[in-house]
Write a protein that holds these residues in place. Structure first.
Motif, short mmCIF file in Angstrom:
data_model
loop_
_atom_site.label_atom_id
_atom_site.label_comp_id
_atom_site.label_asym_id
_atom_site.label_seq_id
_atom_site.Cartn_x
_atom_site.Cartn_y
_atom_site.Cartn_z
N LEU A 135 23.31 27.53 9.95
CA LEU A 135 22.28 26.63 9.45
C LEU A 135 20.92 27.02 10.01
CD1 LEU A 135 21.57 24.16 7.74
CD2 LEU A 135 22.12 22.73 9.72
N TYR B 119 23.03 22.97 -1.73
CA TYR B 119 23.44 22.58 -0.38
C TYR B 119 23.86 21.11 -0.30
CZ TYR B 119 22.22 26.91 2.00
OH TYR B 119 22.20 28.22 2.43
N THR C 154 17.04 33.54 3.49
CA THR C 154 17.30 32.84 2.24
C THR C 154 18.68 33.23 1.73
OG1 THR C 154 14.94 32.85 1.70
CG2 THR C 154 16.46 32.44 -0.11
N ASP D 195 22.35 31.24 -0.40
CA ASP D 195 22.87 30.03 -1.03
C ASP D 195 23.99 29.41 -0.20
OD1 ASP D 195 25.13 31.61 -1.56
OD2 ASP D 195 24.73 31.76 -3.71
N TYR D 196 24.47 28.27 -0.68
CA TYR D 196 25.48 27.51 0.06
C TYR D 196 26.77 28.32 0.19
CZ TYR D 196 28.68 23.82 1.44
OH TYR D 196 29.62 23.08 2.12
N LEU E 59 26.44 30.48 3.09
CA LEU E 59 26.56 29.71 4.32
C LEU E 59 28.03 29.53 4.67
CD1 LEU E 59 24.66 26.92 5.86
CD2 LEU E 59 26.96 26.31 5.19
N GLN F 112 14.26 21.16 2.85
CA GLN F 112 14.07 22.61 2.94
C GLN F 112 15.14 23.39 2.20
OE1 GLN F 112 13.81 24.97 6.52
NE2 GLN F 112 11.98 23.85 7.09
N LEU F 113 16.23 22.73 1.86
CA LEU F 113 17.36 23.44 1.27
C LEU F 113 17.44 23.20 -0.23
CD1 LEU F 113 19.97 22.54 4.03
CD2 LEU F 113 18.76 24.72 3.73
N VAL G 68 15.38 18.43 6.87
CA VAL G 68 16.30 19.55 6.67
C VAL G 68 16.70 19.65 5.20
CG1 VAL G 68 18.64 20.41 7.18
CG2 VAL G 68 17.17 19.59 9.04
N THR G 69 17.11 18.53 4.63
CA THR G 69 17.55 18.58 3.23
C THR G 69 16.41 18.96 2.30
OG1 THR G 69 17.23 16.18 2.95
CG2 THR G 69 19.44 16.93 3.56
N ARG H 104 19.31 29.71 8.07
CA ARG H 104 18.81 29.32 6.75
C ARG H 104 17.51 28.53 6.83
NH1 ARG H 104 16.55 28.44 2.89
NH2 ARG H 104 17.30 28.18 0.76
N LEU H 105 17.34 27.75 7.91
CA LEU H 105 16.14 26.94 8.06
C LEU H 105 14.97 27.77 8.57
CD1 LEU H 105 17.73 23.82 9.79
CD2 LEU H 105 17.06 24.04 7.38
#
Length: 130
Positions: free
Chosen positions: A33, A117, A65, A67-68, A71, A112-113, A109-110, A36-37
């Motif tokens: 995580l 996600y 960068t 995708d889910y 991750l 930014q995604l 956080v959400t 990704r951030l």
């Protein structure tokens, strides 16, 4: 929440047999995580966490960068579990994080995604038994 409570909560929610497995799961999820951030958001999320846990976010190579699905694949590799388990690991660890941070921080956080996600946050706020 202190380190022992955090790890114990992860261990309980994931029904893991050892604290070591819980720490590995936590490291896998938070490092990924954190990658990704953006660095400042990873640091903000890390702030309220126990210092033995926040380092996983601080030490990540932030700003990537992906995708889910990526991750989940990274968590799977790091935690040494199947992708289906890795997705649940990610959800459970994020839910424990949610117990430690202000609601506004998780909103940041959400924000930014990307939309894919959303699954990561399915357990957040769910007080049910795991």
């Amino acid at each position: 929440m202190n380190h022992d409570e955090f790890v114990g909560d992860v261990q309980h929610r994931l029904e893991l047999s050892s604290r070591g497995e819980a720490i590995r799961a936590t490291r896998a999820v938070l490092t990924t995580l954190g990658e990704r951030l953006q660095a400042d958001e990873a640091a903000d999320l890390a702030g309220p966490l126990p210092m033995e846990i926040d380092r996983f976010l601080h030490e990540a190579e932030s700003g990537q960068t992906f995708d889910y699905r990526e991750l989940v694949a990274r968590v799977s590799q790091r935690a040494r579990v199947e992708d289906a388990d890795a997705a649940f690991y990610a959800q459970a660890v994020v839910d424990v994080v949610e117990d430690c941070v202000p609601e506004t921080e998780l909103d940041d956080v959400t924000a930014q995604l990307p939309e894919d996600y959303a699954e990561l946050f399915e357990l957040v706020g769910d007080d049910g038994y795991y």
